[in-house]
Write a protein that holds these residues in place. Structure first.
Motif, PDB file in Angstrom:
ATOM      1  N   SER A   1      10.459  -4.269  -4.015  1.00 14.12           N
ATOM      2  CA  SER A   1      10.211  -2.852  -3.689  1.00 14.12           C
ATOM      3  C   SER A   1       8.969  -2.676  -2.823  1.00 14.12           C
ATOM      4  O   SER A   1       8.832  -1.686  -2.103  1.00 14.12           O
ATOM      5  CB  SER A   1      10.062  -2.034  -4.973  1.00 14.12           C
ATOM      6  N   ILE A   2       8.041  -3.656  -2.878  1.00 12.07           N
ATOM      7  CA  ILE A   2       6.811  -3.590  -2.081  1.00 12.07           C
ATOM      8  C   ILE A   2       7.129  -3.620  -0.588  1.00 12.07           C
ATOM      9  O   ILE A   2       6.364  -3.114   0.240  1.00 12.07           O
ATOM     10  CB  ILE A   2       5.875  -4.754  -2.466  1.00 12.07           C
ATOM     11  N   ALA A   3       8.279  -4.191  -0.227  1.00  9.38           N
ATOM     12  CA  ALA A   3       8.658  -4.277   1.189  1.00  9.38           C
ATOM     13  C   ALA A   3       8.754  -2.910   1.842  1.00  9.38           C
ATOM     14  O   ALA A   3       8.703  -2.799   3.072  1.00  9.38           O
ATOM     15  CB  ALA A   3       9.976  -5.033   1.334  1.00  9.38           C
ATOM     16  N   ALA A   4       8.871  -1.854   1.042  1.00 10.01           N
ATOM     17  CA  ALA A   4       8.914  -0.490   1.599  1.00 10.01           C
ATOM     18  C   ALA A   4       7.630  -0.147   2.353  1.00 10.01           C
ATOM     19  O   ALA A   4       7.623   0.746   3.201  1.00 10.01           O
ATOM     20  CB  ALA A   4       9.147   0.515   0.474  1.00 10.01           C
TER      21      ALA A   4
ATOM     22  N   MET B   1       0.929  -9.121   1.453  1.00  5.80           N
ATOM     23  CA  MET B   1       2.251  -8.491   1.446  1.00  5.80           C
ATOM     24  C   MET B   1       3.351  -9.556   1.381  1.00  5.80           C
ATOM     25  O   MET B   1       4.307  -9.446   0.594  1.00  5.80           O
ATOM     26  CB  MET B   1       2.415  -7.627   2.701  1.00  5.80           C
ATOM     27  N   ASP B   2       3.242 -10.579   2.192  1.00  2.00           N
ATOM     28  CA  ASP B   2       4.264 -11.626   2.226  1.00  2.00           C
ATOM     29  C   ASP B   2       4.387 -12.347   0.890  1.00  2.00           C
ATOM     30  O   ASP B   2       5.474 -12.800   0.520  1.00  2.00           O
ATOM     31  CB  ASP B   2       3.952 -12.620   3.345  1.00  2.00           C
ATOM     32  N   GLU B   3       3.274 -12.458   0.167  1.00  3.09           N
ATOM     33  CA  GLU B   3       3.309 -13.130  -1.136  1.00  3.09           C
ATOM     34  C   GLU B   3       3.945 -12.246  -2.202  1.00  3.09           C
ATOM     35  O   GLU B   3       4.832 -12.683  -2.944  1.00  3.09           O
ATOM     36  CB  GLU B   3       1.884 -13.509  -1.568  1.00  3.09           C
ATOM     37  N   VAL B   4       3.508 -10.988  -2.284  1.00  2.00           N
ATOM     38  CA  VAL B   4       3.927 -10.169  -3.430  1.00  2.00           C
ATOM     39  C   VAL B   4       5.346  -9.606  -3.281  1.00  2.00           C
ATOM     40  O   VAL B   4       6.004  -9.329  -4.283  1.00  2.00           O
ATOM     41  CB  VAL B   4       2.937  -9.016  -3.694  1.00  2.00           C
TER      42      VAL B   4
END
Length: 234
Positions: A48-51, A39-42
């Protein structure tokens, strides 16, 4: 999401690495894509992945073999992995163990001891291909419903008649567990492709479906809707 893998904030996952076929264990990437580290990488590349950040899980992977020396995969594959823990030293109370399919002759005494000691302490066990026969050889599958590579079903039915071997792409059964509520899970699959789809299904059932789809299935180009599902067509 009580009583599911995805309800935990951290997971410890063991992979029995030695002498297995590489394709049998690549499903571990699906778990890896759900990790905090991934998660921290992408999210740097796709904000938007932070959602989905609340769903990410801290994961520690134990790549297990007899020694810490680089270990070969199945004979004929000129490829080695570097284990990070031995069977003797690996914790017994992991959250999940993944077993691929080694040759039937590969039965190190250390692995047998690990299986027997970790069977009740680790809640979830997942096997692909003839990895289930490895478990059966350790004597922990008596009375359980399982499957294996369909070309090997007749053989394991004769070798381990106290296990109910089913002609399915994957089978899910309960298993004893020494932790909370005493209920563990056993997921066994046929060949490597069925194993990858089974692991995808496991993650969809244990984590947020949207999270799994966005971080793992779409990223890895898996299409569960196009899967052949749990049962063979014939």
């Amino acid at each position: 999401m009580a009583n599911t893998t995805g309800s935990k904030k951290s997971l410890r996952i063991g992979i029995m690495l030695e002498a297995v076929q590489l394709s049998d264990i690549v499903g571990v990437d699906i778990f890896g894509n759900l990790s905090r580290g991934y998660m921290d990488e992408v999210k740097v590349l796709d904000p938007s992945i932070a959602a989905f950040e609340e769903h990410a899980v801290d994961m520690e992977f134990f790549y297990i073999a007899t020694t810490l020396e680089p270990t070969m995969m199945v004979p004929g594959l000129n490829f080695t992995f570097q284990p990070n823990v031995t069977y003797d030293d690996c914790p017994r109370d992991l959250d999940l163990v993944l077993i691929g399919g080694p040759t039937p002759a590969h039965r190190p005494a250390q692995a047998d001891k690990f299986i027997k000691e970790a069977w009740l302490k680790t809640r979830v066990w997942i096997t692909t291909c003839i990895g289930s026969a490895w478990l059966a050889s350790a004597g922990v599958l008596e009375g359980r419903k399982c499957t294996t590579n369909k070309g090997f079903l007749g053989t394991v039915q004769q070798m381990y008649p106290d296990t109910e071997w089913l002609h399915q792409r994957w089978v899910v059964d309960d298993k004893p567990y020494d932790g909370p509520d005493g209920k563990g899970e056993l997921w066994t699959s046929g060949g490597a492709g069925a194993g990858i789809e089974m692991i995808a299904e496991y993650c969809l059932k244990n984590f947020s479906r949207d999270f799994v789809t966005a971080l793992a299935l779409e990223a890895l180009e898996f299409n569960p809707a196009g899967s052949r599902g749990q049962f063979y067509s014939s």
